[in-house]
Design an enzyme around this catalytic site. Structure first.
Site, PDB file in Angstrom:
ATOM      1  CG  LEU A  95      -8.738 -50.936 -37.841  1.00  0.00           C
ATOM      2  CD1 LEU A  95      -7.905 -51.015 -38.107  1.00  0.00           C
ATOM      3  CD2 LEU A  95     -10.300 -50.610 -39.291  1.00  0.00           C
ATOM      4  CG  ASP A 203       6.041 -47.335 -36.431  1.00  0.00           C
ATOM      5  OD1 ASP A 203       6.813 -48.028 -36.396  1.00  0.00           O
ATOM      6  OD2 ASP A 203       4.957 -47.285 -35.715  1.00  0.00           O
TER       7      ASP A 203
END
Length: 304
Positions: A95, A203
């Site tokens: 990313l 999460d």
């Protein structure tokens, strides 16, 4: 030198591939892998805990990526390392956290995830064990009852994890059991048959997301009630009122709306209990405070 198992999984040539440490994690070693214009993110870890964690993250990332490939990276492979017996790996897209520059925001992407029915034929669960922190979460058997799934696969399970980590705690056990018996049926039982399972990140706190780029990572997915996602977001904050306003414009609060805050608080409870199992400290008092507050309303209601 990149392990041959990773090279084989990605179809890369060792001579044209570089690997360097990148970032950090409390549960694994992390690296950037570069081969020509291709970039990958690699995690490695030892023992069976890492194997379970990476398999769960692999399934989680791809379940989310199937709905919105711009929200989470695609996972490419996981398995055992050749050169280091007992060690395991996970490889995902790398990313680059850059501004979304006019694209969908993180709130809009999360809303898309939470309005797309899960491929589970109306059942709650997940095809893999996932980890929230280092806690392995059982997601089977599948069930059509969200109340049953949350009570057994989350609250009852995390109570056992607390006792395994911190020893016998009769006071905590009594409160969790009363919460399962009275609060869960009162708040969640009425949702059975009325809500559709969706993929949740599981999460999603500020440390696992980049609001500016509209990206998230390190998921612990399951097919759940969409509002389950909001428990850990509330616990740690970092998203802000405008984020939630934008999100709820696309994902209305579940009916009955007047119980929305209590439902999110109940989902937050799980994460206090999980953090108590992992770290101890003040998380027990946070969990106890939540349970006492919810029991004050819903235990008496259940006994009417």
């Amino acid at each position: 030198m990149l392990d041959q198992a990773v090279l084989d999984a990605l179809g890369l040539n060792a001579t044209s591939t570089t690997v360097s440490p990148h970032g950090g994690s409390g549960f694994s070693s992390t690296y950037k892998v570069t081969s020509g214009e291709k970039k990958y993110f690699l995690k490695t870890g030892r023992d069976d805990d890492a194997r379970v964690m990476f398999a769960g993250e692999y399934a989680s990332l791809n379940a989310i990526n199937d709905v919105d490939p711009t929200l989470c990276p695609r996972a490419h492979a996981h398995g055992s390392l050749e050169a280091t017996p007992g060690s395991h790996f996970l490889v995902t897209d790398f990313l680059d956290f850059q501004s979304s520059s006019g694209g969908p925001s993180l709130a809009q992407k999360l809303a898309k995830l939470h309005t797309t029915p899960a491929p589970s034929e109306g059942k709650f669960g997940f095809p893999a064990t996932t980890c929230c922190g280092s806690t392995p979460q059982p997601n089977e058997p599948y069930t059509t009852s969200w109340a049953q799934f949350f009570a057994q696969n989350r609250l009852a399970f995390i109570l056992k994890q607390n006792e395994a980590a911190n020893g016998s705690d009769p006071g905590l056990r009594t409160l969790v059991e009363r919460t399962i018996e009275h609060v869960v049926p009162s708040l969640l039982g009425k949702l059975d048959g009325k809500i559709t399972p969706v993929v949740v990140h599981g999460d999603l706190w500020s440390g696992n997301a980049s609001v500016g780029s509209g990206q998230a990572f390190d998921p612990s997915a399951c097919y759940a009630h969409s509002e389950y996602e909001l428990g850990i977001m509330k616990m740690f904050g970092g998203f802000g009122g405008q984020f939630m306003k934008e999100y709820h414009a696309l994902v209305p609060k579940t009916e009955p709306v007047e119980e929305y805050e209590d439902r999110v608080t109940l989902y937050e409870l799980y994460h206090h209990l999980n953090h108590n199992a992992l770290f101890g400290g003040s998380y027990r008092s946070g969990a106890v405070s939540i349970m006492k507050r919810l029991l004050a309303t819903y235990e008496s209601e259940a006994n009417l």
